[in-house]
Design a protein around this motif. Structure first.
Motif, PDB file in Angstrom:
ATOM      1  N   ALA A   1      40.717  39.779 -12.913  1.00 43.65           N
ATOM      2  CA  ALA A   1      39.458  40.212 -13.541  1.00 43.65           C
ATOM      3  C   ALA A   1      39.092  39.322 -14.723  1.00 43.65           C
ATOM      4  CB  ALA A   1      39.572  41.662 -13.981  1.00 43.65           C
ATOM      5  N   ALA A   2      40.078  38.816 -15.423  1.00 43.21           N
ATOM      6  CA  ALA A   2      39.808  37.951 -16.577  1.00 43.21           C
ATOM      7  C   ALA A   2      39.122  36.657 -16.141  1.00 43.21           C
ATOM      8  CB  ALA A   2      41.108  37.633 -17.309  1.00 43.21           C
ATOM      9  N   LEU A   3      39.544  36.115 -14.993  1.00 45.31           N
ATOM     10  CA  LEU A   3      38.900  34.894 -14.497  1.00 45.31           C
ATOM     11  C   LEU A   3      37.492  35.176 -13.984  1.00 45.31           C
ATOM     12  CD1 LEU A   3      41.752  32.935 -12.699  1.00 45.31           C
ATOM     13  CD2 LEU A   3      40.579  32.374 -14.826  1.00 45.31           C
ATOM     14  N   THR A   4      37.287  36.343 -13.418  1.00 41.26           N
ATOM     15  CA  THR A   4      35.937  36.715 -12.980  1.00 41.26           C
ATOM     16  C   THR A   4      35.006  36.822 -14.181  1.00 41.26           C
ATOM     17  OG1 THR A   4      36.821  37.876 -11.060  1.00 41.26           O
ATOM     18  CG2 THR A   4      34.589  38.449 -11.738  1.00 41.26           C
ATOM     19  N   ALA A   5      35.498  37.434 -15.245  1.00 41.78           N
ATOM     20  CA  ALA A   5      34.690  37.544 -16.474  1.00 41.78           C
ATOM     21  C   ALA A   5      34.457  36.169 -17.089  1.00 41.78           C
ATOM     22  CB  ALA A   5      35.379  38.463 -17.465  1.00 41.78           C
ATOM     23  N   GLU A   6      35.479  35.338 -17.073  1.00 40.39           N
ATOM     24  CA  GLU A   6      35.348  33.976 -17.634  1.00 40.39           C
ATOM     25  C   GLU A   6      34.340  33.156 -16.822  1.00 40.39           C
ATOM     26  OE1 GLU A   6      36.278  31.128 -20.493  1.00 40.39           O
ATOM     27  OE2 GLU A   6      37.008  33.188 -20.390  1.00 40.39           O
ATOM     28  N   LEU A   7      34.374  33.318 -15.500  1.00 42.29           N
ATOM     29  CA  LEU A   7      33.417  32.612 -14.654  1.00 42.29           C
ATOM     30  C   LEU A   7      31.993  33.108 -14.909  1.00 42.29           C
ATOM     31  CD1 LEU A   7      32.768  30.598 -12.418  1.00 42.29           C
ATOM     32  CD2 LEU A   7      33.223  32.425 -10.756  1.00 42.29           C
ATOM     33  N   ALA A   8      31.830  34.403 -15.059  1.00 45.06           N
ATOM     34  CA  ALA A   8      30.492  34.951 -15.339  1.00 45.06           C
ATOM     35  C   ALA A   8      29.959  34.422 -16.669  1.00 45.06           C
ATOM     36  CB  ALA A   8      30.542  36.476 -15.355  1.00 45.06           C
ATOM     37  N   ASP A   9      30.838  34.345 -17.658  1.00 46.36           N
ATOM     38  CA  ASP A   9      30.434  33.806 -18.956  1.00 46.36           C
ATOM     39  C   ASP A   9      30.070  32.326 -18.835  1.00 46.36           C
ATOM     40  OD1 ASP A   9      30.107  34.024 -21.868  1.00 46.36           O
ATOM     41  OD2 ASP A   9      31.864  32.702 -21.937  1.00 46.36           O
ATOM     42  N   ALA A  10      30.875  31.571 -18.109  1.00 45.29           N
ATOM     43  CA  ALA A  10      30.594  30.143 -17.931  1.00 45.29           C
ATOM     44  C   ALA A  10      29.274  29.939 -17.188  1.00 45.29           C
ATOM     45  CB  ALA A  10      31.744  29.478 -17.176  1.00 45.29           C
ATOM     46  N   GLN A  11      29.033  30.752 -16.158  1.00 45.19           N
ATOM     47  CA  GLN A  11      27.773  30.655 -15.406  1.00 45.19           C
ATOM     48  C   GLN A  11      26.582  30.972 -16.304  1.00 45.19           C
ATOM     49  OE1 GLN A  11      27.665  29.270 -12.559  1.00 45.19           O
ATOM     50  NE2 GLN A  11      28.714  30.371 -10.942  1.00 45.19           N
ATOM     51  N   ASP A  58      31.241  21.387 -17.653  1.00 41.01           N
ATOM     52  CA  ASP A  58      32.669  21.044 -17.702  1.00 41.01           C
ATOM     53  C   ASP A  58      33.527  22.301 -17.873  1.00 41.01           C
ATOM     54  OD1 ASP A  58      32.054  18.381 -17.380  1.00 41.01           O
ATOM     55  OD2 ASP A  58      32.271  17.875 -19.507  1.00 41.01           O
ATOM     56  N   ARG A  59      33.047  23.238 -18.678  1.00 43.78           N
ATOM     57  CA  ARG A  59      33.779  24.496 -18.858  1.00 43.78           C
ATOM     58  C   ARG A  59      33.838  25.272 -17.546  1.00 43.78           C
ATOM     59  NH1 ARG A  59      32.024  29.870 -21.126  1.00 43.78           N
ATOM     60  NH2 ARG A  59      33.975  30.951 -21.499  1.00 43.78           N
ATOM     61  N   ARG A  60      32.716  25.275 -16.813  1.00 37.99           N
ATOM     62  CA  ARG A  60      32.708  25.966 -15.521  1.00 37.99           C
ATOM     63  C   ARG A  60      33.693  25.302 -14.563  1.00 37.99           C
ATOM     64  NH1 ARG A  60      27.509  26.359 -11.619  1.00 37.99           N
ATOM     65  NH2 ARG A  60      27.969  24.148 -11.431  1.00 37.99           N
ATOM     66  N   ALA A  61      33.805  23.981 -14.606  1.00 37.82           N
ATOM     67  CA  ALA A  61      34.758  23.284 -13.745  1.00 37.82           C
ATOM     68  C   ALA A  61      36.197  23.648 -14.105  1.00 37.82           C
ATOM     69  CB  ALA A  61      34.551  21.772 -13.845  1.00 37.82           C
ATOM     70  N   VAL A  62      36.469  23.805 -15.395  1.00 37.90           N
ATOM     71  CA  VAL A  62      37.810  24.221 -15.830  1.00 37.90           C
ATOM     72  C   VAL A  62      38.119  25.620 -15.309  1.00 37.90           C
ATOM     73  CG1 VAL A  62      39.180  24.842 -17.862  1.00 37.90           C
ATOM     74  CG2 VAL A  62      37.882  22.704 -17.837  1.00 37.90           C
ATOM     75  N   VAL A  63      37.151  26.515 -15.387  1.00 40.22           N
ATOM     76  CA  VAL A  63      37.339  27.874 -14.873  1.00 40.22           C
ATOM     77  C   VAL A  63      37.544  27.827 -13.356  1.00 40.22           C
ATOM     78  CG1 VAL A  63      36.242  30.134 -14.569  1.00 40.22           C
ATOM     79  CG2 VAL A  63      36.069  28.948 -16.759  1.00 40.22           C
ATOM     80  N   ALA A  64      36.807  26.965 -12.672  1.00 43.49           N
ATOM     81  CA  ALA A  64      36.970  26.846 -11.219  1.00 43.49           C
ATOM     82  C   ALA A  64      38.382  26.370 -10.869  1.00 43.49           C
ATOM     83  CB  ALA A  64      35.926  25.884 -10.653  1.00 43.49           C
ATOM     84  N   ARG A  65      38.916  25.429 -11.654  1.00 41.26           N
ATOM     85  CA  ARG A  65      40.293  24.978 -11.410  1.00 41.26           C
ATOM     86  C   ARG A  65      41.300  26.098 -11.679  1.00 41.26           C
ATOM     87  NH1 ARG A  65      38.390  20.073 -12.676  1.00 41.26           N
ATOM     88  NH2 ARG A  65      38.709  20.106 -14.915  1.00 41.26           N
ATOM     89  N   ALA A  66      41.025  26.926 -12.694  1.00 43.61           N
ATOM     90  CA  ALA A  66      41.911  28.066 -12.965  1.00 43.61           C
ATOM     91  C   ALA A  66      41.862  29.068 -11.820  1.00 43.61           C
ATOM     92  CB  ALA A  66      41.523  28.739 -14.280  1.00 43.61           C
ATOM     93  N   ILE A  67      40.679  29.276 -11.267  1.00 45.98           N
ATOM     94  CA  ILE A  67      40.552  30.167 -10.108  1.00 45.98           C
ATOM     95  C   ILE A  67      41.303  29.574  -8.921  1.00 45.98           C
ATOM     96  CG2 ILE A  67      38.911  31.102  -8.415  1.00 45.98           C
ATOM     97  CD1 ILE A  67      36.920  31.389 -10.775  1.00 45.98           C
ATOM     98  N   ALA A  68      41.196  28.259  -8.740  1.00 42.63           N
ATOM     99  CA  ALA A  68      41.908  27.597  -7.642  1.00 42.63           C
ATOM    100  C   ALA A  68      43.417  27.755  -7.807  1.00 42.63           C
ATOM    101  CB  ALA A  68      41.533  26.120  -7.591  1.00 42.63           C
ATOM    102  N   ALA A  69      43.884  27.675  -9.031  1.00 41.15           N
ATOM    103  CA  ALA A  69      45.322  27.818  -9.279  1.00 41.15           C
ATOM    104  C   ALA A  69      45.801  29.238  -9.026  1.00 41.15           C
ATOM    105  CB  ALA A  69      45.645  27.405 -10.717  1.00 41.15           C
ATOM    106  N   SER A  70      44.914  30.219  -9.199  1.00 43.00           N
ATOM    107  CA  SER A  70      45.323  31.612  -9.003  1.00 43.00           C
ATOM    108  C   SER A  70      45.117  32.108  -7.578  1.00 43.00           C
ATOM    109  CB  SER A  70      44.548  32.520  -9.966  1.00 43.00           C
ATOM    110  OG  SER A  70      43.195  32.630  -9.552  1.00 43.00           O
ATOM    111  N   THR A  71      44.485  31.303  -6.741  1.00 43.53           N
ATOM    112  CA  THR A  71      44.196  31.710  -5.373  1.00 43.53           C
ATOM    113  C   THR A  71      45.440  31.567  -4.494  1.00 43.53           C
ATOM    114  OG1 THR A  71      41.906  31.019  -5.615  1.00 43.53           O
ATOM    115  CG2 THR A  71      42.710  31.252  -3.380  1.00 43.53           C
TER     116      THR A  71
END
Length: 170
Positions: free
Chosen positions: A110-120, A52-65
């Motif tokens: 970069a913060a979202l990339t780090a957050e995604l790596a942590d979630a993964q 679920d956390r990874r999905a939240v990060v994915a939505r944040a990435i989608a919002a920033s794209t």
């Protein structure tokens, strides 16, 4: 008391000791199986929280794209993964992992990339812990004594969770 009476008494004592030993062994196995099933349930909750956390990060990435098509696909995959039925969860999570892998890390902060790596990483650790717990529960649940005496009740053995840890972009 003659020899036959002594022999009968010894046989009764040995039989009683064997029955007591088997009862203690069955009780310890049933307790162990119960603890393993509790551990599987807690590990499953941990995996789903990480997913679920990874999905939240994915939505944040989608919002920033900047690309609306990529954002729509990514947000849709995140929503599908988060709201999937338990039987369809693995496929939805694998699809989300594939969509995430197809996004360019250079196009997001970069913060979202780090957050995604942590979630993964958390998903990977939680999945491994869950699958280890499932393996232990299935091993004990498949033992002859556990099956014959129905020490696990009528519960089915837990299933492994097979989701992609890292997906390379196509």
């Amino acid at each position: 008391m003659d020899a036959a009476d002594w022999l009968t008494a010894v046989v009764i004592v040995v039989a009683a000791a064997a029955v007591i030993w088997l009862a203690i062994l069955a009780a310890t196995r049933a307790t162990r199986l119960n603890r393993l099933n509790i551990r599987v349930d807690l590990a499953r909750a941990s995996v789903f929280a990480a997913l679920d956390r990874r999905a939240v990060v994915a939505r944040a990435i989608a919002a920033s794209t900047a690309d609306p098509a990529v954002a729509a696909v990514l947000a849709g995959a995140a929503d599908a993964a988060e709201h999937a039925q338990p039987a369809d969860r693995e496929a939805a999570e694998n699809h989300l992992a594939t969509v995430l892998a197809q996004t360019d890390p250079a196009d997001r902060p970069a913060a979202l990339t780090a957050e995604l790596a942590d979630a993964q990483a958390r998903v990977s650790i939680a999945r491994r812990f869950y699958n280890d717990s499932v393996r232990d529960a299935r091993t004990l649940g498949s033992r002859r004594m556990v099956r014959i005496l129905h020490l696990g009740g009528h519960a089915t053995l837990p299933e492994f969770l097979e989701i992609s840890e890292r997906v390379a972009p196509d």
